[in-house]
Write a protein that holds these residues in place. Structure first.
Motif, short mmCIF file in Angstrom:
data_model
loop_
_atom_site.label_atom_id
_atom_site.label_comp_id
_atom_site.label_asym_id
_atom_site.label_seq_id
_atom_site.Cartn_x
_atom_site.Cartn_y
_atom_site.Cartn_z
N UNK A 42 0.83 -1.30 -0.17
CA UNK A 42 -0.01 0.05 -0.07
C UNK A 42 1.04 1.15 0.18
N UNK A 43 1.95 1.26 0.80
CA UNK A 43 2.73 2.38 0.94
C UNK A 43 3.54 2.35 -0.35
N UNK A 44 4.08 1.26 -1.03
CA UNK A 44 4.95 1.47 -2.16
C UNK A 44 4.30 0.46 -3.31
N UNK A 45 3.46 0.94 -4.12
CA UNK A 45 2.84 -0.20 -5.23
C UNK A 45 3.89 -0.74 -6.20
N UNK A 46 5.22 -0.12 -6.03
CA UNK A 46 6.21 -0.80 -7.03
C UNK A 46 6.34 -1.95 -6.39
N UNK A 47 6.25 -2.53 -5.43
CA UNK A 47 6.57 -3.68 -4.81
C UNK A 47 5.50 -5.15 -5.23
N UNK A 48 4.64 -4.35 -6.20
CA UNK A 48 3.82 -5.64 -6.71
C UNK A 48 4.66 -6.30 -7.84
N UNK A 49 4.67 -7.54 -7.67
CA UNK A 49 5.53 -8.21 -8.55
C UNK A 49 4.76 -8.52 -10.07
N UNK A 50 4.73 -7.80 -10.93
CA UNK A 50 4.12 -7.83 -12.21
C UNK A 50 4.70 -8.56 -13.07
N UNK A 51 6.13 -8.55 -12.92
CA UNK A 51 7.10 -9.07 -14.04
C UNK A 51 7.60 -10.47 -13.59
N UNK A 52 8.00 -11.32 -14.69
CA UNK A 52 8.69 -12.50 -14.39
C UNK A 52 10.11 -12.39 -14.63
N UNK A 53 10.34 -11.81 -15.96
CA UNK A 53 11.90 -11.81 -16.45
C UNK A 53 12.37 -10.26 -16.20
N UNK A 54 11.72 -9.32 -16.49
CA UNK A 54 12.13 -7.97 -16.04
C UNK A 54 11.03 -7.24 -15.61
#
Length: 494
Positions: free
Chosen positions: A379-391
């Motif tokens: 919630x504090x840092x949406x960049x932590x969502x692991x949307x990628x597998x290779x890059x």
């Protein structure tokens, strides 16, 4: 035969007609009283004269001596009462069950825009958008918000079902209190009735009060009612003392006989037994393992079957480790949520977040209160969502996260829960309608026999009034005859 026989016969007749008029007035006054049964005076022909004896008067046949009020009788059919109470127990069961399951269906309703399926679809769509734009901050924020909405929906369902279940527990306690209170009142009425019956009275109004309480009791638990005479010398009109039995688990009585019923209210001994709920716990959930009679030293568990409002509340609240719609529903919902969280987090940990981090974290967590939530770090840092597998920019893991809904079977499992509940609600509503119709028919039959008809009572009032007036005229004629004999005979030659 006495010279004043005519006056005495007229006096008794006046008293009899007057009793009928008073009874008719009592019926009219209680026409709208709940549980009241109409009453009538049973006329009895008085003993004719002369009686068989050596010194009897030598007349051809006997001469009647009039009428007297033999008894005042309640008009009621005990057979219909028994039928009504049996159906009332079934109606009480299905009415409570339909109400409880209806409330559960309202919470789990999946047909509107706020249902769990709709929220899951929105979360799935947000993941699809993130897969297309994995580096877009707006898409990531939407995924976070949709995840929070899904968590809040799960929490709402759990809290709502828990609250309704708590309400059912409160209602069960009230039902137990009602059974104990009514049993005590019936026992008290038995005591009062016995005191009157052994002195030759017929307490019809107390009978009505007792029958009304028995009717109410039958809606809460199934019962069997019988009556015992309060004394060997009471008349046939006297109803006697109520004995109320309930079915129990098998036990051995004091005489060594195996029994499967026990007296909740013992009319012969003027006593009653109270009941209580036996509770147990499994996996952090409480449930009711049975209803028990509080007998000193050896409590007995009741065998109510599927009858009575109390048993219906127990069956929906939870009657075993995995029995009861609300208990099973809460466990199924928790299992569905936990399975989804585990599967989603497992896939999420295989992905790659944006930027330099210590590695992927769990997307969903269970807080200290047992509620589902999105990880505060995400919630504090949406960049932590692991949307990628290779890059950072491939978005392949977002697609894998979206597949969890199908692979984990969450939507299918939830559809099974709501579908099964819909069938149960429909069945309960159907049974409620059927039992309500039967109870209504039996009540109408009872009312056709025992209720007060104002038209009929007014007709009876006119009939008894005419009889009273006619008998008063007979008394006047007899008085005139006696006056002629006493005051006017023997005057010739004076």
């Amino acid at each position: 035969m006495s010279t004043f026989h005519g006056l005495e016969m007229a006096k008794q007749a006046l008293f009899a007609q007057q009793s009928a008029l008073h009874t008719t007035g009592h019926n009219i006054a209680n026409a709208n009283t709940e549980g009241y049964s109409r009453q009538r005076v049973n006329y009895v022909t008085d003993i004719a004269m002369p009686s068989a004896s050596k010194n009897r008067t030598g007349i051809p046949g006997q001469i009647g001596t009039g009428v007297k009020a033999g008894s005042i009788q309640r008009i009621r059919d005990q057979f219909l009462d028994g039928q009504f109470r049996g159906e009332n127990s079934l109606a009480g069961y299905w009415e409570k069950r339909a109400d409880a399951l209806g409330r559960m269906e309202d919470v789990l309703n999946d047909l509107d825009d706020t249902g769990l399926s709709q929220v899951m679809d929105q979360f799935w769509s947000a993941l699809q958008d993130l897969a297309v734009n994995p580096t877009n901050g707006g898409a990531r924020s939407v995924v976070v918000q949709r995840g929070k909405a899904l968590s809040e929906t799960f929490n709402y369902l759990n809290q709502s079902l828990t609250q309704i279940r708590s309400d059912l527990k409160t209602e069960m306690n009230h039902a137990v209190e009602s059974v104990n209170r009514i049993s005590e009142q019936i026992s008290d009425l038995n005591t009062r009735i016995k005191a009157l019956e052994i002195n030759g009275y017929v307490p019809n109004d107390l009978y009505d009060q007792r029958d009304l309480l028995i009717d109410k009791l039958s809606g809460i638990i199934p019962i069997e009612v019988s009556y015992e005479k309060s004394s060997e010398h009471v008349g046939d009109v006297a109803q006697g003392l109520a004995v109320i039995e309930v079915k129990t688990e098998e036990f051995t009585d004091a005489d060594g006989n195996i029994q499967n019923s026990y007296k909740l209210v013992d009319g012969a001994n003027l006593t009653y037994q109270s009941i209580s709920l036996e509770e147990a716990e499994s996996d952090g959930f409480s449930y009711i393992s049975g209803i028990q009679l509080d007998i000193d030293g050896a409590p007995l568990k009741l065998d109510t079957g599927k009858a009575g409002a109390l048993q219906s509340l127990i069956d929906t609240y939870g009657s075993g480790e995995n029995e009861g719609e609300f208990l099973k529903g809460l466990k199924d919902l928790a299992a569905l949520r936990d399975n989804f969280i585990d599967a989603f987090n497992e896939v999420h940990r295989e992905g790659v977040p944006i930027g330099e981090t210590d590695g992927p974290v769990d997307f969903f967590v269970i807080d200290e209160d047992g509620n589902m939530a999105v990880n505060q770090d995400i919630i504090d840092n949406p960049k932590l969502i692991a949307a990628a597998l290779e890059g950072e920019g491939d978005g392949k893991n977002a697609l894998e996260l979206a597949k969890v809904f199908d692979e984990a079977g969450i939507k299918e499992a939830y559809s099974q829960i709501t579908g099964s509940l819909a069938v149960q609600v429909e069945d309960a509503e159907r049974m409620r309608r059927n039992t309500t119709v039967l109870v209504s028919q039996l009540e109408n039959d009872r009312q056709s026999i025992g209720s007060v008809s104002l038209d009929e009572e007014m007709t009876n009032m006119i009939k008894f009034q005419h009889a009273y007036n006619a008998m008063a005229r007979s008394m006047t004629a007899t008085d005139e005859l006696l006056d002629r004999i006493i005051n006017n005979l023997g005057l010739v030659g004076r």
